[in-house]
Design a protein around this motif. Sequence first.
Motif, PDB file in Angstrom:
ATOM      1  N   TRP A  69      44.020   6.555  58.173  1.00  0.00           N
ATOM      2  CA  TRP A  69      44.122   5.358  57.344  1.00  0.00           C
ATOM      3  C   TRP A  69      45.570   5.054  56.968  1.00  0.00           C
ATOM      4  CZ3 TRP A  69      40.564   1.839  57.149  1.00  0.00           C
ATOM      5  CH2 TRP A  69      39.232   2.184  57.397  1.00  0.00           C
ATOM      6  N   TYR A  95      50.208  -6.034  49.152  1.00  0.00           N
ATOM      7  CA  TYR A  95      50.137  -4.570  49.146  1.00  0.00           C
ATOM      8  C   TYR A  95      48.959  -4.062  48.302  1.00  0.00           C
ATOM      9  CZ  TYR A  95      54.567  -4.514  51.569  1.00  0.00           C
ATOM     10  OH  TYR A  95      55.535  -4.696  52.518  1.00  0.00           O
ATOM     11  N   THR A 126      49.433  -2.339  59.850  1.00  0.00           N
ATOM     12  CA  THR A 126      49.164  -3.625  59.198  1.00  0.00           C
ATOM     13  C   THR A 126      50.403  -4.153  58.490  1.00  0.00           C
ATOM     14  OG1 THR A 126      46.864  -2.950  58.853  1.00  0.00           O
ATOM     15  CG2 THR A 126      47.666  -4.813  57.563  1.00  0.00           C
ATOM     16  N   TYR A 186      46.807   3.168  59.908  1.00  0.00           N
ATOM     17  CA  TYR A 186      46.269   1.798  59.863  1.00  0.00           C
ATOM     18  C   TYR A 186      47.067   0.946  58.893  1.00  0.00           C
ATOM     19  CZ  TYR A 186      43.103  -1.972  58.468  1.00  0.00           C
ATOM     20  OH  TYR A 186      42.565  -3.199  58.148  1.00  0.00           O
ATOM     21  N   ALA A 187      47.382   1.494  57.709  1.00  0.00           N
ATOM     22  CA  ALA A 187      48.162   0.754  56.713  1.00  0.00           C
ATOM     23  C   ALA A 187      49.569   0.459  57.241  1.00  0.00           C
ATOM     24  CB  ALA A 187      48.239   1.563  55.417  1.00  0.00           C
ATOM     25  N   SER A 224      41.760  -2.169  50.654  1.00  0.00           N
ATOM     26  CA  SER A 224      41.154  -1.975  51.976  1.00  0.00           C
ATOM     27  C   SER A 224      41.155  -0.502  52.374  1.00  0.00           C
ATOM     28  CB  SER A 224      41.897  -2.803  53.022  1.00  0.00           C
ATOM     29  OG  SER A 224      41.773  -4.175  52.762  1.00  0.00           O
ATOM     30  N   ILE A 225      42.271   0.182  52.125  1.00  0.00           N
ATOM     31  CA  ILE A 225      42.374   1.601  52.489  1.00  0.00           C
ATOM     32  C   ILE A 225      41.434   2.442  51.628  1.00  0.00           C
ATOM     33  CG2 ILE A 225      43.902   3.601  52.621  1.00  0.00           C
ATOM     34  CD1 ILE A 225      44.400   1.432  54.713  1.00  0.00           C
ATOM     35  N   ILE A 256      46.027  -4.345  50.569  1.00  0.00           N
ATOM     36  CA  ILE A 256      46.028  -3.230  51.534  1.00  0.00           C
ATOM     37  C   ILE A 256      45.501  -1.964  50.869  1.00  0.00           C
ATOM     38  CG2 ILE A 256      47.520  -1.667  52.844  1.00  0.00           C
ATOM     39  CD1 ILE A 256      46.999  -4.238  54.262  1.00  0.00           C
ATOM     40  N   PHE A 257      45.911  -1.744  49.624  1.00  0.00           N
ATOM     41  CA  PHE A 257      45.445  -0.564  48.890  1.00  0.00           C
ATOM     42  C   PHE A 257      43.918  -0.588  48.737  1.00  0.00           C
ATOM     43  CE2 PHE A 257      44.107   1.236  44.796  1.00  0.00           C
ATOM     44  CZ  PHE A 257      44.491   2.555  44.975  1.00  0.00           C
TER      45      PHE A 257
END
Length: 358
Positions: free
Chosen positions: A25, A48, A32, A28-29, A54-55, A51-52
């Motif tokens: 992950w 950001y 992205t 992935y971050a 999503s992760i 993104i946090f």
Amino acid sequence: MARNVNLYTMMKRLSTYWLCQLAGWGLYAAITIFFYEKLSVKKIEQFYFLIFISIALGLLFTHLMRTIIKKSEFLEKPIKRQIISFIIVTIIFSIAYASLDVAIEKMLNLSGYLDPKISALNEIIRSSINSFFIFFIWNLIYYTYHYVERNRKQQVDTLKLQSLVKELELKTIKSHINPHFIFNALNSIRALVDENPNRARTAITELSNILRSSMHAEQLETVPLVREMNIVKDYLALEKMRFEERLTVEIDINESTWELPVPPMMLQTLVENAIKHGISKKINGGSIKVISDFVDGHHELVVQNSGQLNGFTNGDGFGVRSTQDRLNLLYQGKATFDIKNLGNDMVESRIIMPLNNL
């Protein structure tokens, strides 16, 4: 220096699974963020933070997915059912992930990736398709890892079994050619040479059969029960010469079990222990009974003998340990072995093996 040591200790405590989760992950971050910073024309508010979220959701949902896979034992099912389960679980978790992700963004009033012109349902469908590929890759890696790991474990178990069988051969040969057994057998044979020459010749054949079987024990993982029982009968016949009327033998074999596979020398080892640790310690001798039958869809071998354990437990002695280890390796934990007292003057050793497992 101390900080580096603490970091190393913490990393060692993390399981391989969580290290892979964090690394996957995290990658992935990073990808992205890279594409957003380098290629995106439109800047997104609170990118950001999105993104946090999503992760965090990705870690949560993949961990839940792993828990369901393990508890449902998907990896133990036939390959076709594994593939079907793999696809169904991936679809379900992709939709759940997308639904919660969109709901959180709307609830927190985050502009994010959401287009006000697109309905929430369409946004969930679009997000589900995107997350499906991520979850599909995650599951593919997870299943592949366990498939490779299982094959590796089977190879290691096979090597362990081969090593254990070789050790058993050496230990069994030593037990059969130790002075007590050999000298007792030879003395009994010598006494019969003039008195009963035919029985003496038969006894020599019985002794040679036992020694030959010991030497060949490493070549096969299993043998038919009838072959193992022939060795047991030879051994008991020799001991019968020594104990005479002090030893009573009873054989109770279900004829349907004659061709069932059993580990070589295993039953003989239990019978030998029964004589050595039970009957030989009793002034008046005793009895020994060997049973083979079907019980609740399993093959059951039982050795009952006069005597008492007197503190002897399932982990004592080479014969007991080798029996437990061989059963675990051959039947992957599906076979059991137990030794216990029956009343005040009887000991029972019981082996329960699954049918058609090898």
